[in-house]
Each structure stands twice: as C-alpha cells, then as structure tokens.
Design a protein around this motif. Structure first.
Motif, PDB file in Angstrom:
ATOM      1  N   ASN A  53      43.474 -27.988   1.852  1.00 52.70           N
ATOM      2  CA  ASN A  53      44.403 -28.235   0.485  1.00 52.70           C
ATOM      3  C   ASN A  53      43.383 -28.227  -0.731  1.00 52.70           C
ATOM      4  O   ASN A  53      43.358 -29.109  -1.633  1.00 52.70           O
ATOM      5  N   ASP A  73      42.794 -24.433   5.790  1.00 56.72           N
ATOM      6  CA  ASP A  73      44.059 -24.371   5.930  1.00 56.72           C
ATOM      7  C   ASP A  73      44.610 -24.936   4.607  1.00 56.72           C
ATOM      8  O   ASP A  73      43.982 -25.843   3.914  1.00 56.72           O
ATOM      9  N   PHE A  74      46.016 -24.890   4.570  1.00 60.24           N
ATOM     10  CA  PHE A  74      46.657 -25.361   3.278  1.00 60.24           C
ATOM     11  C   PHE A  74      46.027 -24.740   1.967  1.00 60.24           C
ATOM     12  O   PHE A  74      45.781 -25.917   0.929  1.00 60.24           O
ATOM     13  N   SER A  97      45.470 -21.697   8.761  1.00 61.43           N
ATOM     14  CA  SER A  97      46.894 -21.830   8.842  1.00 61.43           C
ATOM     15  C   SER A  97      47.573 -22.335   7.272  1.00 61.43           C
ATOM     16  O   SER A  97      46.797 -22.789   6.704  1.00 61.43           O
ATOM     17  N   HIS A  98      48.683 -22.300   7.316  1.00 60.20           N
ATOM     18  CA  HIS A  98      49.510 -22.488   6.023  1.00 60.20           C
ATOM     19  C   HIS A  98      48.825 -22.260   4.890  1.00 60.20           C
ATOM     20  O   HIS A  98      48.475 -22.884   3.629  1.00 60.20           O
ATOM     21  N   ASN A  99      48.396 -20.524   4.644  1.00 56.18           N
ATOM     22  CA  ASN A  99      47.991 -20.063   3.482  1.00 56.18           C
ATOM     23  C   ASN A  99      49.035 -19.157   3.197  1.00 56.18           C
ATOM     24  O   ASN A  99      50.174 -19.225   3.524  1.00 56.18           O
ATOM     25  N   SER A 123      51.658 -19.918  10.306  1.00 57.52           N
ATOM     26  CA  SER A 123      52.334 -19.976   8.911  1.00 57.52           C
ATOM     27  C   SER A 123      51.724 -19.580   7.726  1.00 57.52           C
ATOM     28  O   SER A 123      51.150 -20.241   6.631  1.00 57.52           O
ATOM     29  N   ASN A 124      51.474 -18.185   7.897  1.00 54.68           N
ATOM     30  CA  ASN A 124      51.130 -17.435   6.723  1.00 54.68           C
ATOM     31  C   ASN A 124      52.066 -16.251   6.448  1.00 54.68           C
ATOM     32  O   ASN A 124      53.468 -16.704   6.690  1.00 54.68           O
ATOM     33  N   SER A 145      54.845 -18.595  13.592  1.00 57.79           N
ATOM     34  CA  SER A 145      55.407 -18.875  12.221  1.00 57.79           C
ATOM     35  C   SER A 145      54.886 -17.969  11.213  1.00 57.79           C
ATOM     36  O   SER A 145      54.574 -18.279  10.059  1.00 57.79           O
TER      37      SER A 145
END
Length: 260
Positions: A53, A73-74, A97-99, A123-124, A145
């Motif tokens: 983040n 991540d994030f 993850s989460h990019n 989560s990309n 995801s």
C-alpha cells in the motif's frame, strides 16, 4: 616530543570522527533510497522488505539483494518487465496481489528459479499470460481473481505452473469464445472441452483454406496463360495466311519451331 604526542592524539581523534561521518552518511543514504512507504525488517529470521500500500506504479529498483520476503501488494503496479527481480538471488516469497498488473514479459522472474517458493499474482488484471513467463519456476503460484480469457493459452499456462492449493477454483472465465463458459471456474470448463484441440482444428482448417486458395490462384493463372498463348497463336496463324506463299512458309516453320 609533546608536540608529536599532541599531533598523534588529535590525528587518531580526527580519523575516528571521519570514519563515523562516512558511516552515518552511508546509512542515511541507504535509508533514503527506499521509496516512500517501504521499509526493511527482520521477521521470524527472514529479511523482509515491505512496500504494501505504498502507491507504487512500478517495481522498486533499490530492493536489498539479501531480501527473503518481498511484499509489493496493494499498489498500482501494471507491468512487470524483463529482469524485474534479477538482483534478488535469495528471494523466497514474492507478494504481488491486489495490483493492476495487465502484462508480464517473459523473463520477468528470471533469476528466481532456484529459491522462490511462493508467488502471489491474485487480484490483478491479468487476461492472458504466456506460459514461458513461468518457465523453470518451482514456486507455488496463485493466479486467482483475475479477469481471465479462457482459451488454449490459459489451458497451457495452468498445465505449466504449480498452483497454490485451493486457488484453482477462483480462476474463473471472465471471457471466452463461448458465452456459456463466462463466470465458470476454468477447471470446470476444461473438463468438458479441450481448448487446445479446438484451436488446433481451427488452425488446420484455416491452413487448408489458405492452401486451397493458393492452388486455385495457380490453376487460374495457368488457364489464363494457356488461353492467352492460344489466342496469340491463332492471330499469328491468321496473319501468316494473309502473307504471300514463300514468306508464309518460312514464317510458319519459325512459328512451329517456336511453339515446339
């Protein structure tokens, strides 16, 4: 002698001060090269570099090369270029993850094959990835995801990587050649349909159509060529008939030899 002693004492003091200054400058410089929001720590005996983040848009370039665990991540990273992690020879875990990753170049994970055992790309925004991206990697990979296009390329990718246990059910078809596959887990769809077999059949048909097209063009050209020559020969014979007999015989013989 007192002057010499004074000089020696002060020389040692100055030397120690200089060393301290250089060391402090080096430490300060090292600390300030990390992107904002990133820090280094030791967790459970592993050297960890955390940039979770931190509003990053690309992989940082000054990651310590003794890092064991890397957390990115994030963030808003969208692209992983060739050799993005090349100088991290002892990296064990890579968290991405989460990019917003949409593209990964072949060779992005080069240099990580020996030690890396965990790679999280969940989560990309991955739609399609070449299987060569993960060549030689021994790590467990999480691809869940993402908005996957279910096709032969994804089928080959799934066969290549070693998926994290329990993550396969979240690899869902976001798009597909068949509308009925959308929204279904890929492994469920692939049990009823071999995407690569369909792709091969389509490719074979396309190749046959192309070959037939070329063959038809060659035949058409040959027919045109023969007809054109026949027409030229007919005109020449008519021309010969209109000539006096001696000249006609000589030109007829030359025409016959030319045709032969």
């Amino acid at each position: 002698m007192p002057l010499v002693d004074w000089f020696l004492r002060h020389s040692v003091t100055m030397w120690l001060l200089l060393q301290s200054f250089v060391l402090m400058t080096f430490c300060f410089h090292s600390a300030t090269t990390f992107p904002k929001g990133c820090y280094q720590a030791e967790e459970d005996g592993y050297k960890t570099f955390r940039c979770s983040n931190a509003q990053l848009t690309e992989v940082p370039k000054d990651i310590p090369n003794d890092t064991n665990k890397l957390y990115l991540d994030f963030n808003q990273i969208a692209f992983l270029p060739v050799d993005a992690f090349r100088n991290l020879p002892v990296l064990l875990e890579l968290e991405l993850s989460h990019n917003a990753i949409v593209r990964i170049e072949s060779g992005a994970f080069r240099g990580l094959s020996e030690h890396l055992h965990s790679l999280d790309l969940s989560s990309n925004k991955l739609v399609s990835v070449n299987k060569d991206v993960f060549s030689n990697l021994k790590a467990k990979v999480n691809l869940s995801s993402n908005p996957w296009l279910c096709d032969c390329r994804l089928q080959e990718l799934i066969r290549t990587v070693d998926l994290v246990a329990g993550s396969s059910g979240s690899i869902v078809c976001d798009s597909s050649a068949k509308e009925e596959h959308v929204g279904k887990p890929f492994l469920q769809v692939v049990t009823d349909m071999d995407f690569c077999s369909v792709y091969k059949k389509t490719t074979d048909i396309a190749m046959l159509v192309t070959m037939f097209g070329w063959f038809a063009m060659v035949i058409s050209y040959l027919v045109y060529y023969v007809r054109q020559n026949q027409e030229d020969a007919r005109r020449h014979l008519e021309y010969l008939k209109s000539l006096p007999s001696k000249q006609r015989k000589s030109e007829e013989s030359s025409t016959i030899s030319t045709v032969v």
